[in-house]
Write a protein that holds these residues in place. Structure first.
Motif, PDB file in Angstrom:
ATOM      1  N   LEU A 131      22.767  21.540  -6.903  1.00  0.00           N
ATOM      2  CA  LEU A 131      21.904  22.035  -7.981  1.00  0.00           C
ATOM      3  C   LEU A 131      20.439  21.968  -7.589  1.00  0.00           C
ATOM      4  CD1 LEU A 131      21.671  23.058 -10.884  1.00  0.00           C
ATOM      5  CD2 LEU A 131      21.602  20.680 -11.639  1.00  0.00           C
ATOM      6  N   PHE A 132      19.975  20.799  -7.137  1.00  0.00           N
ATOM      7  CA  PHE A 132      18.546  20.722  -6.798  1.00  0.00           C
ATOM      8  C   PHE A 132      18.242  21.325  -5.443  1.00  0.00           C
ATOM      9  CE2 PHE A 132      18.824  17.336  -3.751  1.00  0.00           C
ATOM     10  CZ  PHE A 132      19.714  16.396  -4.223  1.00  0.00           C
ATOM     11  N   ASP A 133      19.249  21.538  -4.605  1.00  0.00           N
ATOM     12  CA  ASP A 133      19.008  22.199  -3.328  1.00  0.00           C
ATOM     13  C   ASP A 133      18.472  23.616  -3.534  1.00  0.00           C
ATOM     14  OD1 ASP A 133      19.756  20.047  -1.830  1.00  0.00           O
ATOM     15  OD2 ASP A 133      21.789  20.749  -1.439  1.00  0.00           O
ATOM     16  N   ALA A 152       4.047  23.722   4.562  1.00  0.00           N
ATOM     17  CA  ALA A 152       5.074  23.538   5.583  1.00  0.00           C
ATOM     18  C   ALA A 152       6.390  23.077   4.968  1.00  0.00           C
ATOM     19  CB  ALA A 152       4.592  22.520   6.621  1.00  0.00           C
ATOM     20  N   MET A 153       6.315  22.168   4.015  1.00  0.00           N
ATOM     21  CA  MET A 153       7.534  21.682   3.370  1.00  0.00           C
ATOM     22  C   MET A 153       8.201  22.774   2.544  1.00  0.00           C
ATOM     23  SD  MET A 153       6.696  17.770   2.247  1.00  0.00           S
ATOM     24  CE  MET A 153       5.373  18.268   1.161  1.00  0.00           C
ATOM     25  N   THR A 154       7.387  23.612   1.902  1.00  0.00           N
ATOM     26  CA  THR A 154       7.949  24.700   1.100  1.00  0.00           C
ATOM     27  C   THR A 154       8.737  25.664   1.972  1.00  0.00           C
ATOM     28  OG1 THR A 154       6.130  24.537  -0.493  1.00  0.00           O
ATOM     29  CG2 THR A 154       7.387  26.589  -0.469  1.00  0.00           C
ATOM     30  N   VAL A 155       8.148  26.063   3.095  1.00  0.00           N
ATOM     31  CA  VAL A 155       8.835  26.977   4.013  1.00  0.00           C
ATOM     32  C   VAL A 155      10.121  26.346   4.531  1.00  0.00           C
ATOM     33  CG1 VAL A 155       8.670  28.120   6.265  1.00  0.00           C
ATOM     34  CG2 VAL A 155       6.728  28.180   4.692  1.00  0.00           C
ATOM     35  N   ARG A 156      10.036  25.086   4.897  1.00  0.00           N
ATOM     36  CA  ARG A 156      11.206  24.412   5.462  1.00  0.00           C
ATOM     37  C   ARG A 156      12.357  24.375   4.475  1.00  0.00           C
ATOM     38  NH1 ARG A 156      14.269  20.213   5.856  1.00  0.00           N
ATOM     39  NH2 ARG A 156      14.841  19.279   7.860  1.00  0.00           N
ATOM     40  N   PHE A 157      12.058  24.098   3.211  1.00  0.00           N
ATOM     41  CA  PHE A 157      13.148  23.968   2.251  1.00  0.00           C
ATOM     42  C   PHE A 157      13.642  25.307   1.724  1.00  0.00           C
ATOM     43  CE2 PHE A 157      12.507  19.576   2.643  1.00  0.00           C
ATOM     44  CZ  PHE A 157      13.668  18.978   2.179  1.00  0.00           C
ATOM     45  N   PHE A 158      12.822  26.360   1.797  1.00  0.00           N
ATOM     46  CA  PHE A 158      13.366  27.689   1.545  1.00  0.00           C
ATOM     47  C   PHE A 158      14.373  28.058   2.640  1.00  0.00           C
ATOM     48  CE2 PHE A 158      10.073  28.897  -1.605  1.00  0.00           C
ATOM     49  CZ  PHE A 158      10.877  29.588  -2.488  1.00  0.00           C
ATOM     50  N   LEU A 159      14.033  27.747   3.888  1.00  0.00           N
ATOM     51  CA  LEU A 159      14.960  28.021   4.979  1.00  0.00           C
ATOM     52  C   LEU A 159      16.221  27.194   4.841  1.00  0.00           C
ATOM     53  CD1 LEU A 159      12.448  28.190   7.981  1.00  0.00           C
ATOM     54  CD2 LEU A 159      13.625  30.104   6.863  1.00  0.00           C
ATOM     55  N   ARG A 160      16.059  25.941   4.413  1.00  0.00           N
ATOM     56  CA  ARG A 160      17.224  25.061   4.248  1.00  0.00           C
ATOM     57  C   ARG A 160      18.152  25.563   3.148  1.00  0.00           C
ATOM     58  NH1 ARG A 160      18.208  20.511   0.913  1.00  0.00           N
ATOM     59  NH2 ARG A 160      19.693  19.046   1.817  1.00  0.00           N
ATOM     60  N   ALA A 161      17.547  26.052   2.042  1.00  0.00           N
ATOM     61  CA  ALA A 161      18.363  26.462   0.902  1.00  0.00           C
ATOM     62  C   ALA A 161      18.942  27.857   1.060  1.00  0.00           C
ATOM     63  CB  ALA A 161      17.545  26.373  -0.384  1.00  0.00           C
ATOM     64  N   TYR A 162      18.178  28.770   1.682  1.00  0.00           N
ATOM     65  CA  TYR A 162      18.576  30.175   1.682  1.00  0.00           C
ATOM     66  C   TYR A 162      18.692  30.776   3.068  1.00  0.00           C
ATOM     67  CZ  TYR A 162      17.162  29.639  -3.176  1.00  0.00           C
ATOM     68  OH  TYR A 162      17.029  29.198  -4.473  1.00  0.00           O
ATOM     69  N   GLY A 163      18.343  30.007   4.112  1.00  0.00           N
ATOM     70  CA  GLY A 163      18.382  30.555   5.469  1.00  0.00           C
ATOM     71  C   GLY A 163      19.788  30.611   6.015  1.00  0.00           C
ATOM     72  N   LEU A 215      14.748  23.279  -5.691  1.00  0.00           N
ATOM     73  CA  LEU A 215      13.644  22.563  -5.066  1.00  0.00           C
ATOM     74  C   LEU A 215      12.618  23.458  -4.384  1.00  0.00           C
ATOM     75  CD1 LEU A 215      12.288  19.929  -4.227  1.00  0.00           C
ATOM     76  CD2 LEU A 215      13.821  19.876  -2.259  1.00  0.00           C
ATOM     77  N   PRO A 216      13.003  24.462  -3.578  1.00  0.00           N
ATOM     78  CA  PRO A 216      11.970  25.274  -2.913  1.00  0.00           C
ATOM     79  C   PRO A 216      11.028  25.959  -3.891  1.00  0.00           C
ATOM     80  CG  PRO A 216      14.123  25.661  -1.928  1.00  0.00           C
ATOM     81  CD  PRO A 216      14.364  24.858  -3.165  1.00  0.00           C
ATOM     82  N   TRP A 217      11.533  26.377  -5.048  1.00  0.00           N
ATOM     83  CA  TRP A 217      10.689  27.048  -6.025  1.00  0.00           C
ATOM     84  C   TRP A 217       9.708  26.075  -6.662  1.00  0.00           C
ATOM     85  CZ3 TRP A 217      10.816  32.097  -5.673  1.00  0.00           C
ATOM     86  CH2 TRP A 217      11.961  32.702  -5.141  1.00  0.00           C
ATOM     87  N   LEU A 218      10.150  24.858  -6.911  1.00  0.00           N
ATOM     88  CA  LEU A 218       9.242  23.838  -7.425  1.00  0.00           C
ATOM     89  C   LEU A 218       8.127  23.554  -6.420  1.00  0.00           C
ATOM     90  CD1 LEU A 218      11.832  21.320  -8.944  1.00  0.00           C
ATOM     91  CD2 LEU A 218      10.401  22.967 -10.175  1.00  0.00           C
ATOM     92  N   GLY A 259       7.960  12.533 -14.122  1.00  0.00           N
ATOM     93  CA  GLY A 259       8.762  11.333 -13.897  1.00  0.00           C
ATOM     94  C   GLY A 259      10.242  11.668 -13.756  1.00  0.00           C
ATOM     95  N   VAL A 260      10.733  12.609 -14.576  1.00  0.00           N
ATOM     96  CA  VAL A 260      12.128  13.045 -14.467  1.00  0.00           C
ATOM     97  C   VAL A 260      12.385  13.621 -13.080  1.00  0.00           C
ATOM     98  CG1 VAL A 260      13.848  14.684 -15.320  1.00  0.00           C
ATOM     99  CG2 VAL A 260      12.393  13.465 -16.941  1.00  0.00           C
ATOM    100  N   TYR A 261      11.480  14.482 -12.627  1.00  0.00           N
ATOM    101  CA  TYR A 261      11.631  15.065 -11.295  1.00  0.00           C
ATOM    102  C   TYR A 261      11.595  13.979 -10.222  1.00  0.00           C
ATOM    103  CZ  TYR A 261      10.563  17.627  -7.047  1.00  0.00           C
ATOM    104  OH  TYR A 261      10.579  18.093  -5.767  1.00  0.00           O
ATOM    105  N   GLY A 262      10.691  13.017 -10.383  1.00  0.00           N
ATOM    106  CA  GLY A 262      10.584  11.942  -9.413  1.00  0.00           C
ATOM    107  C   GLY A 262      11.849  11.117  -9.316  1.00  0.00           C
ATOM    108  N   GLY A 263      12.474  10.833 -10.458  1.00  0.00           N
ATOM    109  CA  GLY A 263      13.714  10.076 -10.444  1.00  0.00           C
ATOM    110  C   GLY A 263      14.896  10.892  -9.963  1.00  0.00           C
ATOM    111  N   TYR A 264      14.873  12.194 -10.219  1.00  0.00           N
ATOM    112  CA  TYR A 264      15.990  13.059  -9.870  1.00  0.00           C
ATOM    113  C   TYR A 264      16.038  13.353  -8.377  1.00  0.00           C
ATOM    114  CZ  TYR A 264      19.149  17.070  -9.937  1.00  0.00           C
ATOM    115  OH  TYR A 264      20.185  17.932  -9.699  1.00  0.00           O
ATOM    116  N   PHE A 265      14.902  13.743  -7.822  1.00  0.00           N
ATOM    117  CA  PHE A 265      14.848  14.027  -6.388  1.00  0.00           C
ATOM    118  C   PHE A 265      13.653  13.347  -5.732  1.00  0.00           C
ATOM    119  CE2 PHE A 265      13.552  16.667  -2.753  1.00  0.00           C
ATOM    120  CZ  PHE A 265      14.682  16.521  -1.974  1.00  0.00           C
ATOM    121  N   GLY A 266      12.484  13.546  -6.279  1.00  0.00           N
ATOM    122  CA  GLY A 266      11.306  12.847  -5.795  1.00  0.00           C
ATOM    123  C   GLY A 266      10.556  13.529  -4.678  1.00  0.00           C
ATOM    124  N   GLY A 267      11.147  14.544  -4.043  1.00  0.00           N
ATOM    125  CA  GLY A 267      10.472  15.224  -2.957  1.00  0.00           C
ATOM    126  C   GLY A 267       9.179  15.869  -3.422  1.00  0.00           C
TER     127      GLY A 267
END
Length: 249
Positions: free
Chosen positions: A98-100, A238-249, A103-106, A143-151
């Motif tokens: 779900l958060f995978d 850099a983190m945004t690009v990396r996690f877009f690739l991770r989620a959709y690459g 996360l890139p959009w956030l 805080g919810v986001y921080g507890g849920y994933f925190g990235g």
């Protein structure tokens, strides 16, 4: 032996990143997954491992704590703790996929706000003044986001605050570290209580994060605000690009 050294080095880098701008979990989480942990266990173990580094950074920053967008720290801290509890429980009850995807959009939103917040901030503040309830509501969601994933939750806090407050990034670092540590505290307790932590890997990563957090906070107090801001934006991009690739690459 190689995995343990790899985790220790990743912890040093993650702790320093958290102290300077946030986003250390984007080093620690992939490192733990690479060491063989399932994603949810890696996320929980990462939160626990980075906690000592955040605490060390908080000790260095303790003299610079200030209100957040004009709201005193005690109520802001309380809603962050509550949000962290809700987020940690949500993580334990939902699949990691779900958060995978979300996360890139956030991260993209946070990066855009960080990059253009100084231009948007004065215009927004001229038309809208956030009251105490609005600031606390936003902080609860963070805080919810921080507890849920925190990235990058620290980056997202600073991005949001920069729209509502005209303080520079360097001045926002101490309250950021405090509130990220608060969300991590309650989340770490939940993860430990539910047996989601792989303690050996978390301990090795945490030792590195402790050293990195202290050194990073020392550097953060000496670097000029402009340098901290540029580094923060580049890191977020850099983190945004990396996690877009991770989620959709």
């Amino acid at each position: 032996m190689g995995d343990w050294l790899f985790l220790c080095v990743a912890g040093v880098l993650a702790g320093a990143m958290n102290a300077l701008a946030g986003g250390g979990s984007f080093v620690s989480l992939p490192a733990l997954i690479g060491a063989g942990l399932p994603s949810v266990a890696a996320n929980a173990s990462s939160t626990v491992a980075l906690y000592p580094g955040s605490a060390a950074s908080l000790w260095v920053y303790r003299g610079g704590l200030r209100s957040v967008c004009g709201v005193p720290l005690p109520p802001t801290l309380a809603v962050t703790l509550l949000g962290g509890l809700v987020g940690a429980l949500l993580l334990l009850w939902t699949p990691s996929s779900l958060f995978d995807g979300v996360l890139p959009w956030l991260l993209l939103v946070a990066t855009l706000v960080l990059a253009f917040g100084r231009r948007l901030g004065p215009s927004l503040r001229a038309r809208f003044r956030a009251g105490v309830g609005t600031v606390l509501g936003i902080q609860f969601l963070l805080g919810v986001y921080g507890g849920y994933f925190g990235g990058a939750v620290g980056l997202m806090m600073m991005a949001t605050w920069s729209l509502l407050d005209d303080a520079d990034v360097k001045a926002l670092n101490p309250p950021r570290v405090l509130l990220v540590t608060a969300a991590n505290t309650i989340a770490a307790l939940c993860f430990a209580a539910f047996g989601a932590v792989w303690w050996a890997q978390a301990a090795v990563l945490g030792l590195g994060a402790l050293a990195g957090g202290y050194v990073g906070a020392k550097l953060g107090r000496r670097l000029p605000p402009a340098a901290v801001r540029v580094a923060t934006v580049l890191l977020a991009a850099a983190m945004t690009v990396r996690f877009f690739l991770r989620a959709y690459g």
